[in-house]
Enzyme design. Sequence first.
Site, PDB file in Angstrom:
ATOM      1  N   LYS A 202       0.794  -1.133   0.032  1.00 41.37           N
ATOM      2  CA  LYS A 202      -0.165   0.004   0.135  1.00 41.37           C
ATOM      3  C   LYS A 202       0.874   1.213  -0.188  1.00 41.37           C
ATOM      4  CE  LYS A 202      -1.825   2.832   1.846  1.00 41.37           C
ATOM      5  NZ  LYS A 202      -1.634   4.328   1.590  1.00 41.37           N
ATOM      6  N   CYS A 312      13.778  11.112   7.002  1.00 40.30           N
ATOM      7  CA  CYS A 312      13.379  10.558   8.258  1.00 40.30           C
ATOM      8  C   CYS A 312      14.891  10.750   8.803  1.00 40.30           C
ATOM      9  CB  CYS A 312      13.120   9.061   8.504  1.00 40.30           C
ATOM     10  SG  CYS A 312      14.071   7.759   7.680  1.00 40.30           S
ATOM     11  N   GLU A 414       9.155  16.348  15.620  1.00 42.25           N
ATOM     12  CA  GLU A 414       9.729  16.344  14.129  1.00 42.25           C
ATOM     13  C   GLU A 414       8.943  16.962  13.335  1.00 42.25           C
ATOM     14  OE1 GLU A 414       8.484  12.805  11.636  1.00 42.25           O
ATOM     15  OE2 GLU A 414      10.392  12.444  11.173  1.00 42.25           O
TER      16      GLU A 414
HETATM   17  P1  NAD Z   1       2.076   8.477   7.230  1.00 44.29           P
HETATM   18  O1  NAD Z   1       2.421   7.626   8.649  1.00 44.29           O
HETATM   19  O2  NAD Z   1       1.267   9.544   7.455  1.00 44.29           O
HETATM   20  O3  NAD Z   1       1.842   7.476   6.141  1.00 44.29           O
HETATM   21  C1  NAD Z   1       2.775   6.204   5.777  1.00 44.29           C
HETATM   22  C2  NAD Z   1       1.674   5.390   5.235  1.00 44.29           C
HETATM   23  O4  NAD Z   1       0.715   4.806   6.063  1.00 44.29           O
HETATM   24  C3  NAD Z   1       1.005   5.750   4.035  1.00 44.29           C
HETATM   25  O5  NAD Z   1       0.859   4.952   3.073  1.00 44.29           O
HETATM   26  C4  NAD Z   1      -0.725   5.939   4.855  1.00 44.29           C
HETATM   27  O6  NAD Z   1      -1.605   5.825   3.649  1.00 44.29           O
HETATM   28  C5  NAD Z   1      -0.402   4.722   5.675  1.00 44.29           C
HETATM   29  N1  NAD Z   1      -1.206   4.937   6.969  1.00 44.29           N
HETATM   30  C6  NAD Z   1      -1.672   6.174   7.551  1.00 44.29           C
HETATM   31  N2  NAD Z   1      -2.469   5.705   8.493  1.00 44.29           N
HETATM   32  C7  NAD Z   1      -2.504   4.629   8.642  1.00 44.29           C
HETATM   33  C8  NAD Z   1      -3.533   3.748   9.289  1.00 44.29           C
HETATM   34  N3  NAD Z   1      -4.111   3.728  10.489  1.00 44.29           N
HETATM   35  N4  NAD Z   1      -3.394   2.115   8.974  1.00 44.29           N
HETATM   36  C9  NAD Z   1      -2.744   1.813   7.933  1.00 44.29           C
HETATM   37  N5  NAD Z   1      -1.991   2.424   7.541  1.00 44.29           N
HETATM   38  C10 NAD Z   1      -2.149   3.920   7.507  1.00 44.29           C
HETATM   39  O7  NAD Z   1       3.725   8.982   6.937  1.00 44.29           O
HETATM   40  P2  NAD Z   1       4.078  10.153   5.819  1.00 44.29           P
HETATM   41  O8  NAD Z   1       3.634  11.276   6.359  1.00 44.29           O
HETATM   42  O9  NAD Z   1       3.594   9.390   4.589  1.00 44.29           O
HETATM   43  O10 NAD Z   1       5.582  10.113   5.934  1.00 44.29           O
HETATM   44  C11 NAD Z   1       6.431  10.928   6.920  1.00 44.29           C
HETATM   45  C12 NAD Z   1       6.828  10.344   8.067  1.00 44.29           C
HETATM   46  O11 NAD Z   1       7.359   9.086   7.833  1.00 44.29           O
HETATM   47  C13 NAD Z   1       7.641  10.899   8.674  1.00 44.29           C
HETATM   48  O12 NAD Z   1       7.492  10.904  10.370  1.00 44.29           O
HETATM   49  C14 NAD Z   1       9.250  10.447   8.604  1.00 44.29           C
HETATM   50  O13 NAD Z   1       9.951  10.441   9.723  1.00 44.29           O
HETATM   51  C15 NAD Z   1       8.531   8.886   8.796  1.00 44.29           C
HETATM   52  N6  NAD Z   1       9.442   8.102   7.821  1.00 44.29           N
HETATM   53  C16 NAD Z   1      10.393   7.394   8.560  1.00 44.29           C
HETATM   54  C17 NAD Z   1      11.264   6.520   7.568  1.00 44.29           C
HETATM   55  C18 NAD Z   1      12.416   5.572   8.659  1.00 44.29           C
HETATM   56  O14 NAD Z   1      13.178   4.961   7.994  1.00 44.29           O
HETATM   57  N7  NAD Z   1      12.550   5.707  10.083  1.00 44.29           N
HETATM   58  C19 NAD Z   1      11.691   6.654   6.584  1.00 44.29           C
HETATM   59  C20 NAD Z   1      10.859   7.599   5.845  1.00 44.29           C
HETATM   60  C21 NAD Z   1       9.425   8.399   6.331  1.00 44.29           C
HETATM   61  C1  6OH Z   2      13.870   7.898   5.452  1.00 48.41           C
HETATM   62  O1  6OH Z   2      13.279   8.891   5.074  1.00 48.41           O
HETATM   63  C2  6OH Z   2      15.205   7.300   5.024  1.00 48.41           C
HETATM   64  C3  6OH Z   2      15.210   5.894   4.937  1.00 48.41           C
HETATM   65  C4  6OH Z   2      16.121   5.377   4.207  1.00 48.41           C
HETATM   66  C5  6OH Z   2      16.376   4.039   3.947  1.00 48.41           C
HETATM   67  O2  6OH Z   2      15.685   3.243   4.631  1.00 48.41           O
HETATM   68  C6  6OH Z   2      17.660   3.498   3.428  1.00 48.41           C
HETATM   69  O3  6OH Z   2      17.726   2.266   3.443  1.00 48.41           O
HETATM   70  O4  6OH Z   2      18.416   3.987   2.940  1.00 48.41           O
END
Ligand code: NAD
Ligand code: 6OH
Length: 512
Positions: A202, A312, A414
């Site tokens: 998804k 992230c 964040e």
């Molecule tokens: P988000 O959590 O809003 O959405 C991520 C995904 O989850 C989307 O596909 C969304 O449709 C889905 N989703 C949302 N609510 C849901 C639910 N209740 N049940 C199931 N699925 C659900 O995140 P975003 O805004 O797309 O991305 C930004 C965030 O992601 C930031 O907080 C960032 O730090 C984090 N992030 C973390 C990493 C990491 O590796 N740690 C990497 C990239 C992004």
């Molecule tokens: C988050 O936004 C970045 C994540 C990066 C990775 O998961 C990766 O494998 O480099």
Amino acid sequence: MILVSSNSSSAAHYVAAEALRTADDSVKLLQNYINGHFVRGAREFADVNPADGSVIAQVSEATREQVDEAVAAARQALAGEWGRLTVPARAALLHRIADGIEARFQDFLLAEVADTGKPISLAARIDVPRGAANFRAFADIIKAAGLESFRTETPDGVVALNYAVRKPLGVVGIITPWNLPLLLLTWKVAPALACGNCVVVKPSEETPATAALLAEVMQTAGVPAGVFNVVHGFGPGSAGEFLTAHPGVDAITFTGESRTGAAILRAVAPTVKPVSFELGGKNAAIVFADCDFDETVNGIADAVFLNTGQVCLCAERVYVERQLFDRFVTTLHQKAQALRVGWPMDQATTTGPLISKDHRDKVLAYYQLARAEGATVITGGGIPKFDDGRDGGFYVQPTIFTGLPESARCVKEEIFGPVCHIAPFDTDEEAIAKANSTQYGLAGSVWTSNLKRGHRVAEKLRVGITWVNCWFLRDLRTPFGGMGLSGIGREGGIHSLNFYSELNNICVKLSD
Ligand code: NAD
Ligand code: 6OH
């Protein structure tokens, strides 16, 4: 003043969005991919280009029944030819998928740029190459991976051989965010397939295009029907929730916000599914006065502003040893001014828009809050003005704050934009304590020419990943993930294999 790209009259910026349009100039419909077929859902939603706010495609939202069909197709595929493939055969297929991404590099590039608004130079350097590299890496890792074995001798003289075998988890639900759409999707799909699972993915509702292209690549590469399925939609009350709560899904792997992770934990609780979560961060960079100054300022500029701060791993807190503080602030300010905030398709652009209006509202609210909390605005803090189509997009100015107390919300929460707060420190211990004073624990970086200090400080950071004199330098075999609000578990190399498989220990008695 922030420089903006000068070629605003060029038609080049439209090209990426055009990539998603059909020949008759109606917007394209991105469909779900279930059991080897592209299928429409019951409703459609718009895919918006963040650079100018235009609609570039319509997306078919999967219904609950279609999520059921995708899960059933995945289950069925496990029992078919896919389930009988040897590890070398699966690895060869992963290489063919990587070949398929590379053969359609330009399609992936334009789709990713159109969806995210990120600079084309960035997507060409990081996002699309990593899409292919993830498949190649896990093809090689699964072939090279050994398994534990022990020769057992009990006190009463029994001898046995214990050895582990690796089996797929089954059907894995994969939910991904919008910031690095192809990179983060393939980072999970590749090891899941390498371990023999079938997947239902998804992608983020904001960035569905490269997942749809990946489905085409899977078809062409000969991945059997049902092994890779894509369901489009949102979280709550939509495909995301249908997937996480589904009793037929054996595990959930998720990258996204910490709050969403908490919601997914609640959804999986009744069926006790294993989860792997890569969540948010409030990452710190620690800069010592003995650092290589130029390398450090360039590295921190990347760590703060890359992908418009929507990684992230980005550093939103920069701690600088006091004697270097003023010089560092002045130079990072100059770096921020030199960024070219522009059209994504302009090769000179370094900084694109944020992903959406909602996300821009959130980032701007933090810019406001920082002022209310007493910040000094070194640069930025608002919206750039272009006098062209970009004014309909979701741009914000790269921003630097100083002067906030450690307790400020802008230092604790964040923001996920092109922004950092810079604060001085006097001792190693103080820097470490400040860096660790967060509920997150994803990544950190330490900048020093003193190697012993680099190692010592790196080890004390309460995070999953620490870089010394670099940032976002990746080896796909290394453990990757966070602690606290930043996630559960580690992926990467053997850690991915261990999440995406069940180990079955077999004990064979050897003695009479
Ligand atoms: P988000 O959590 O809003 O959405 C991520 C995904 O989850 C989307 O596909 C969304 O449709 C889905 N989703 C949302 N609510 C849901 C639910 N209740 N049940 C199931 N699925 C659900 O995140 P975003 O805004 O797309 O991305 C930004 C965030 O992601 C930031 O907080 C960032 O730090 C984090 N992030 C973390 C990493 C990491 O590796 N740690 C990497 C990239 C992004
Ligand atoms: C988050 O936004 C970045 C994540 C990066 C990775 O998961 C990766 O494998 O480099």
